[in-house]
Design a protein around this motif. Structure first.
Motif, short mmCIF file in Angstrom:
data_model
loop_
_atom_site.label_atom_id
_atom_site.label_comp_id
_atom_site.label_asym_id
_atom_site.label_seq_id
_atom_site.Cartn_x
_atom_site.Cartn_y
_atom_site.Cartn_z
N GLU A 142 -4.42 -21.15 115.75
CA GLU A 142 -4.01 -22.01 114.63
C GLU A 142 -2.49 -22.17 114.59
O GLU A 142 -1.98 -23.27 114.40
CB GLU A 142 -4.47 -21.40 113.30
CG GLU A 142 -5.96 -21.53 113.06
CD GLU A 142 -6.81 -20.72 114.03
OE1 GLU A 142 -6.34 -19.65 114.48
OE2 GLU A 142 -7.91 -21.18 114.37
N ARG B 261 -7.44 -28.09 119.62
CA ARG B 261 -7.19 -28.38 118.19
C ARG B 261 -6.25 -29.57 118.06
O ARG B 261 -6.46 -30.45 117.24
CB ARG B 261 -6.58 -27.16 117.49
CG ARG B 261 -7.53 -25.98 117.31
CD ARG B 261 -7.02 -25.02 116.24
NE ARG B 261 -7.33 -25.54 114.94
CZ ARG B 261 -8.14 -24.95 114.06
NH1 ARG B 261 -8.68 -23.79 114.31
NH2 ARG B 261 -8.38 -25.52 112.90
N ALA C 81 -13.54 -26.59 114.99
CA ALA C 81 -12.81 -25.88 113.94
C ALA C 81 -11.73 -26.79 113.34
O ALA C 81 -11.56 -26.84 112.12
CB ALA C 81 -12.17 -24.61 114.51
N VAL D 6 -10.90 -25.35 109.72
CA VAL D 6 -11.11 -23.89 109.58
C VAL D 6 -10.60 -23.18 110.84
O VAL D 6 -10.37 -23.82 111.86
CB VAL D 6 -12.61 -23.57 109.35
CG1 VAL D 6 -13.15 -24.31 108.14
CG2 VAL D 6 -13.45 -23.88 110.60
N PRO D 7 -10.43 -21.85 110.77
CA PRO D 7 -9.97 -21.13 111.96
C PRO D 7 -11.02 -21.04 113.06
O PRO D 7 -12.21 -21.20 112.80
CB PRO D 7 -9.62 -19.74 111.44
CG PRO D 7 -10.24 -19.61 110.11
CD PRO D 7 -10.50 -20.98 109.58
N VAL D 8 -10.55 -20.78 114.29
CA VAL D 8 -11.46 -20.56 115.40
C VAL D 8 -11.17 -19.20 116.01
O VAL D 8 -10.02 -18.79 116.10
CB VAL D 8 -11.33 -21.66 116.48
CG1 VAL D 8 -9.94 -21.71 117.10
CG2 VAL D 8 -12.39 -21.49 117.57
#
Ligand code: FAD
Lengths: 313, 247
Positions: A69, A99, B129, B134-136
């Motif tokens: 993240e 991501r 995610a 949300v986190p992964v």
């Protein structure tokens, strides 16, 4: 802009970063876009002077230590305007680049062996189907591309040192790292080694790996292990070769007491020469071997070590 | 609580791949529930058994994917959702479509395999995610629920770490997390009656596959008899030195 993730160890840039730079520079010529670098993670400042020698502009994102993240946030903040993002391919990068690819709704070209641009689109070659198929892909900009290690020459430094720009990174605290279990690294790194000697369950126990280490050291190589061996606790996970472990592509891969399951093959079937020692002549590994010995590894391995020593004298 | 496993159907790694018209043809290949996704299904079942609630399997892919969804239902999942998509769809676009479905389900957590056995992609879990915000946790080898959070162990490039994440979160799974159960005969019978909701995929892939070619190198297969280990070892070393020139 083309943004390159400059992975580092807090002091020097990783080889993968220099490979990613080479790819980015080639794309930069075809697309007419400048190449900028990004440093993030723990002690990023430590690699700043070196990074400036490779990119006209280096973004410094204070992300703190790795979580997918935080790195995604750092990469996104520096790269929202980028047309192409290039990162070395690793297990960690493939999580944060995915991501960011989603955030940018970009075409994601993962783990590429080569890449080029034509008509404003990016093309890449990569392996698929557990490394058995070579695939050519294409995506329109924006594109996020990861570079498989050991596929690309290392970039040369530029004549002039680049500028530095700090990038603000919003705090991301959804993942709390409780404990990091680092494995001590010794000898040549597995993914970069030109010779890999892997022991499987057929080695019989952790003690037998003393000889595996000895042969690897004699050949200037690294030790690998199968999942069965790692699960049994004989060897650390960092040595696992295969679908869930590392992918290696040495000149010489020696598999000792390894059955040759597809998930293992996925991590080593691109090796130039494969050697197998197994007591079972029907073991699948022999179908994938260039050379082999049908025999008991406890007798063959000591003899191999002697034979290599003899050759060296 | 709701535990979701996201799955795909892939060719068995042992099956022969053919190339037709520059693309892999799966005609005649054995198709299975991706083994990496099996760990996701098993973990969802175990979490449900321990904490109660529902275990839902969500499959993405062509019509035939229903077979893999049925396998997961036969293992014990409660119901299925099938996002029907023909042809290659890149994982970012796939995540976008799956997130629509998952948001409606508001899962406690989502599990999916760490790497796909056909595209060799590791992106789906992380992209999912991101799509869910949300986190992964990638390459999970241990997972425990602790109220609003989960504690998990997962592999990094070097070593591993224990983390605590706020739920919901996405976990990608791999060998070592658990031992997937086999579908039982009563399980298979029951699975036939379980609901599979069909959802049509309306997106367009951002990445196109242009060409595929088999890359299996022909090997020399010079196999020596090791009854005399010393002689065999010496011959092998000679071959590696003189013929292959790698030592
Ligand atoms: C989703 C998934 C992912 C996986 N990922 C990986 C991965 O990344 N890496 C991996 O390695 N595996 C992986 N596996 C596991 C894989 O399927 C095999 O179980 C594993 O590779 C077997 O390891 P092995 O060959 O050491 O053991 P075994 O299959 O037990 O084979 C041992 C071999 O040693 C031989 N032998 C025994 N004694 C002797 C002796 N004295 N002398 C000589 N030979 C002897 C036997 O004939 C046999 O062939 C994965 C599996 C799944 C389902």
């Amino acid at each position: 802009m083309i943004l390159v993730v400059l992975e580092h160890d807090g002091k020097t840039l990783r080889k993968g970063a220099l490979e990613a730079l080479t790819r980015a520079r080639a794309l930069s010529e075809a697309l007419g876009l400048p190449v900028h670098g990004l440093l993030m993670g723990e002690n990023a400042e430590g690699a700043l002077e070196e990074a400036r020698r490779y990119a006209a502009k280096v973004y410094l994102a204070k992300t703190g230590p790795y979580t997918a993240e935080r790195f995604a946030e750092g990469l996104y903040q520096a790269g929202k305007e980028a047309k192409v993002i290039v990162a070395p391919s690793s297990r960690q990068s493939r999580a944060y680049t995915a991501r960011v690819a989603y955030r940018l709704r970009a075409g994601l070209l993962e783990d590429t062996l080569e890449s080029w641009a034509e008509g404003g689109e990016v093309y890449a070659r990569r392996y698929a189907y557990l490394n058995r198929v070579l695939q050519t892909q294409k995506a329109a900009l924006p594109v996020v591309l990861t570079v498989k290690p050991n596929t690309t020459p290392l970039a040369e430094p530029l004549a002039e040192a680049g500028q530095v720009e700090e990038v603000a990174v919003p705090e991301v605290a959804t993942v709390e790292v409780l404990e990091r279990l680092q494995e001590e690294k010794k000898g040549v790194s597995l993914t970069e080694a030109d010779v890999v000697v892997t022991g499987g369950r057929g080695m019989g126990g952790p003690e037998a790996f003393g000889l595996v280490e000895e042969l690897a050291a004699l050949l200037g190589g690294a030790v690998g292990a199968t999942r069965a061996v790692v699960d049994a606790g004989w060897r650390p996970y960092s040595e696992q070769v295969g679908q869930t472990g590392k992918t290696v592509q040495p000149s010489l891969y020696i598999a000792l007491g390894v059955s040759g399951a597809v998930q293992h093959l996925a991590g080593m079937n691109k090796s130039k020469y494969i050697v197998a020692v197994n007591k079972d002549p029907e073991a699948p590994i022999f179908k994938h071997a260039d050379y082999g010995i049908v025999g008991d590894v406890h007798q063959v391995l000591p003899a191999l070590i002697q034979a290599v020593k003899k050759l060296k004298d | 609580m709701k535990f979701i496993a996201v799955i795909r159907q892939v060719p068995d790694g042992e099956s022969r791949l053919k190339i037709e018209g520059g693309r892999v043809s799966l005609q005649g290949a054995t198709l299975i529930l991706d083994q990496m996704d099996e760990y996701a299904v098993e973990e969802a079942l175990r979490l449900k058994e321990k904490h109660g609630g529902e275990a839902v399997v969500v499959g993405f892919g062509p019509e035939r994917t229903e077979e893999a969804i049925r396998t997961a239902l036969a293992m014990g999942m409660d119901r299925g959702i099938h996002v029907v998509a023909e042809g290659y769809v890149d994982p970012v676009t796939e995540a976008e479509a799956l997130a629509e479905v998952l948001k409606e389900e508001s899962p406690t957590l989502v599990l999916t395999g760490g790497q796909q056995a056909d595209w060799d992609s590791q992106a789906l879990g992380a992209a999912l995610a991101e799509a869910l915000g949300v986190p992964v946790v990638a390459w999970t080898t241990a997972l425990e629920l602790e109220g609003e959070t989960a504690k998990a162990k997962h592999d990094l490039d070097e070593g591993a770490e224990w983390v605590r994440v706020r739920l919901p979160a996405v976990f990608t799974t791999q060998q070592g997390l658990n031992e997937p159960r086999y579908p039982t005969l009563p399980g298979i019978m029951k699975a036939k009656k379980k609901e599979i909701k069909k959802v049509a995929f309306g997106g367009r892939t951002r990445v196109e596959i242009l060409e595929e070619a088999i890359q299996e190198k022909a090997r020399l297969q010079k196999i020596l008899d090791g009854k005399d280990p010393v002689a065999a070892a010496e011959e092998l070393v000679r071959l590696l030195h003189e013929e292959a020139k790698v030592i």
